[in-house]
Design a protein around this motif. Structure first.
Motif, mmCIF file in Angstrom:
data_model
loop_
_atom_site.group_PDB
_atom_site.id
_atom_site.type_symbol
_atom_site.label_atom_id
_atom_site.label_comp_id
_atom_site.label_asym_id
_atom_site.label_seq_id
_atom_site.Cartn_x
_atom_site.Cartn_y
_atom_site.Cartn_z
ATOM 1 N N GLY A 87 43.074 -10.359 -19.882
ATOM 2 C CA GLY A 87 42.983 -11.442 -18.818
ATOM 3 C C GLY A 87 44.589 -12.087 -18.704
ATOM 4 N N LEU A 88 44.509 -13.087 -17.961
ATOM 5 C CA LEU A 88 45.833 -13.802 -17.719
ATOM 6 C C LEU A 88 45.447 -15.202 -17.873
ATOM 7 N N ALA A 89 46.300 -16.220 -18.526
ATOM 8 C CA ALA A 89 45.673 -17.621 -18.572
ATOM 9 C C ALA A 89 47.070 -18.166 -18.485
ATOM 10 N N VAL A 90 47.119 -19.287 -17.809
ATOM 11 C CA VAL A 90 48.077 -20.114 -17.465
ATOM 12 C C VAL A 90 48.149 -21.538 -18.390
ATOM 13 N N GLN A 91 48.814 -21.690 -19.449
ATOM 14 C CA GLN A 91 48.362 -22.823 -20.401
ATOM 15 C C GLN A 91 49.310 -23.699 -20.005
ATOM 16 N N SER A 92 50.514 -23.506 -19.661
ATOM 17 C CA SER A 92 51.747 -24.513 -19.225
ATOM 18 C C SER A 92 52.666 -23.746 -18.359
ATOM 19 N N VAL A 148 50.871 -25.812 -13.096
ATOM 20 C CA VAL A 148 51.410 -26.776 -12.070
ATOM 21 C C VAL A 148 52.296 -25.758 -11.053
ATOM 22 N N ASN A 149 52.232 -26.163 -9.794
ATOM 23 C CA ASN A 149 52.941 -25.444 -8.699
ATOM 24 C C ASN A 149 52.498 -23.971 -8.791
ATOM 25 N N THR A 150 51.280 -23.524 -8.865
ATOM 26 C CA THR A 150 50.924 -22.305 -8.690
ATOM 27 C C THR A 150 50.265 -22.012 -7.195
ATOM 28 N N ARG A 151 50.682 -20.970 -6.627
ATOM 29 C CA ARG A 151 50.491 -20.481 -5.336
ATOM 30 C C ARG A 151 50.060 -19.048 -5.325
ATOM 31 N N LEU A 152 48.931 -18.646 -4.568
ATOM 32 C CA LEU A 152 48.663 -17.236 -4.661
ATOM 33 C C LEU A 152 48.302 -17.196 -3.306
ATOM 34 N N GLU A 153 49.011 -16.231 -2.587
ATOM 35 C CA GLU A 153 48.676 -15.990 -1.218
ATOM 36 C C GLU A 153 48.487 -14.230 -0.941
ATOM 37 N N PHE A 154 47.713 -13.679 -0.071
ATOM 38 C CA PHE A 154 47.568 -12.441 0.135
ATOM 39 C C PHE A 154 47.552 -11.759 -1.001
ATOM 40 N N VAL A 155 46.865 -12.111 -2.154
ATOM 41 C CA VAL A 155 46.355 -11.356 -3.488
ATOM 42 C C VAL A 155 45.055 -11.004 -3.508
ATOM 43 N N THR A 156 44.923 -9.713 -3.832
ATOM 44 C CA THR A 156 43.528 -9.305 -3.657
ATOM 45 C C THR A 156 43.103 -8.824 -5.043
ATOM 46 N N PHE A 157 42.040 -9.308 -5.579
ATOM 47 C CA PHE A 157 41.662 -9.233 -7.039
ATOM 48 C C PHE A 157 40.167 -8.499 -6.739
ATOM 49 N N GLN A 158 40.263 -7.174 -7.680
ATOM 50 C CA GLN A 158 39.062 -6.273 -7.450
ATOM 51 C C GLN A 158 38.744 -6.109 -8.886
ATOM 52 N N HIS A 159 37.183 -5.858 -9.284
ATOM 53 C CA HIS A 159 36.748 -5.583 -10.354
ATOM 54 C C HIS A 159 37.014 -6.102 -11.494
ATOM 55 N N GLY A 160 37.324 -7.464 -11.543
ATOM 56 C CA GLY A 160 37.400 -8.466 -12.771
ATOM 57 C C GLY A 160 36.124 -9.400 -12.679
ATOM 58 N N LYS A 161 36.316 -10.429 -13.733
ATOM 59 C CA LYS A 161 35.324 -11.230 -13.944
ATOM 60 C C LYS A 161 35.689 -12.558 -13.035
ATOM 61 N N GLY A 162 36.725 -12.680 -12.058
ATOM 62 C CA GLY A 162 36.928 -13.827 -11.422
ATOM 63 C C GLY A 162 38.092 -14.556 -11.874
ATOM 64 N N LEU A 163 38.319 -15.696 -11.174
ATOM 65 C CA LEU A 163 39.297 -16.693 -11.554
ATOM 66 C C LEU A 163 38.560 -18.006 -12.063
ATOM 67 N N SER A 164 39.193 -18.643 -12.925
ATOM 68 C CA SER A 164 38.609 -19.894 -13.377
ATOM 69 C C SER A 164 39.739 -20.986 -13.270
ATOM 70 N N VAL A 165 39.359 -22.112 -12.572
ATOM 71 C CA VAL A 165 40.286 -23.395 -12.606
ATOM 72 C C VAL A 165 39.589 -24.517 -13.261
ATOM 73 N N LYS A 166 40.746 -24.657 -14.524
ATOM 74 C CA LYS A 166 40.008 -25.851 -15.275
ATOM 75 C C LYS A 166 41.084 -27.142 -15.399
ATOM 76 N N GLY A 167 40.785 -27.941 -14.783
ATOM 77 C CA GLY A 167 41.581 -29.037 -14.669
ATOM 78 C C GLY A 167 42.915 -29.130 -14.004
ATOM 79 N N SER A 168 42.978 -28.051 -13.068
ATOM 80 C CA SER A 168 44.461 -27.910 -12.366
ATOM 81 C C SER A 168 44.209 -27.742 -10.910
ATOM 82 N N ALA A 169 45.217 -27.598 -10.261
ATOM 83 C CA ALA A 169 44.878 -27.682 -8.629
ATOM 84 C C ALA A 169 45.793 -26.514 -8.010
ATOM 85 N N PRO A 170 45.660 -25.178 -8.538
ATOM 86 C CA PRO A 170 46.524 -24.107 -7.850
ATOM 87 C C PRO A 170 46.096 -23.916 -6.322
#
Length: 161
Positions: free
Chosen positions: A91-96, A137-159
């Motif tokens: 997985g991938l996690a953004v802590q800070s 902070v300041n996270t932006r994902l555009e035209f990103v395709t995710f396949q076969h994972g367990k999804g995205l989780s947003v916890k107290g942030s606003a990407p």
């Protein structure tokens, strides 16, 4: 003209042998080149990203072979057209910090199961989530395709997706 054709016919055995040898060389080259494409080099990534980092199209594809954590306010920039292969249970996690992954309609960023890279059947849940924690902070994902994972989780942030 007749003499040239006759000479070529007389030399047919030699020409045929020469052509067979050349054809075998070409086929071997194509097969080996094809093999190189199948096993093409990828950039292996895992662990902490604590300084600004860019994943470029030139070094694509990327194999996420272990969990990736963005920390210390680092920015991970993923270029348009990059392909990421997520190994099983990674997985991938953004802590800070931030992710700037801005693909285009013609060159999207692809996040896929590593099974697709090795020609195996991929399934939902092959890899873990991308998690955006409160330090994102300041996270932006555009035209990103995710396949076969367990999804995205947003916890107290606003990407921005």
């Amino acid at each position: 003209m007749f003499l040239k054709v006759q000479t070529e016919l007389n030399n047919c055995g030699r020409i045929s042998t020469w052509l067979s040898a050349k054809l075998a060389t070409v086929i071997a080259t194509v097969v080996l080149s094809g093999f190189a494409v199948v096993t093409s080099a990828q950039t292996n990534v895992s662990g902490a990203i604590a300084v600004n980092t860019q994943w470029t199209l030139a070094n694509s594809p990327y194999l996420v072979s272990g969990d990736v954590t963005i920390q210390n306010g680092a920015v991970l920039t993923i270029d348009s057209g990059v392909t990421l292969y997520m190994a099983a249970n990674t997985g991938l996690a953004v802590q800070s910090g931030a992710i700037q992954a801005v693909g285009t309609a013609l060159n999207p960023i692809k996040v896929l199961s590593d099974k697709t890279r090795i020609d195996q059947a991929a399934a939902a849940g092959d890899w873990n989530q991308w998690v955006f924690n409160s330090g994102t902070v300041n996270t932006r994902l555009e035209f990103v395709t995710f396949q076969h994972g367990k999804g995205l989780s947003v916890k107290g942030s606003a990407p921005i997706f």
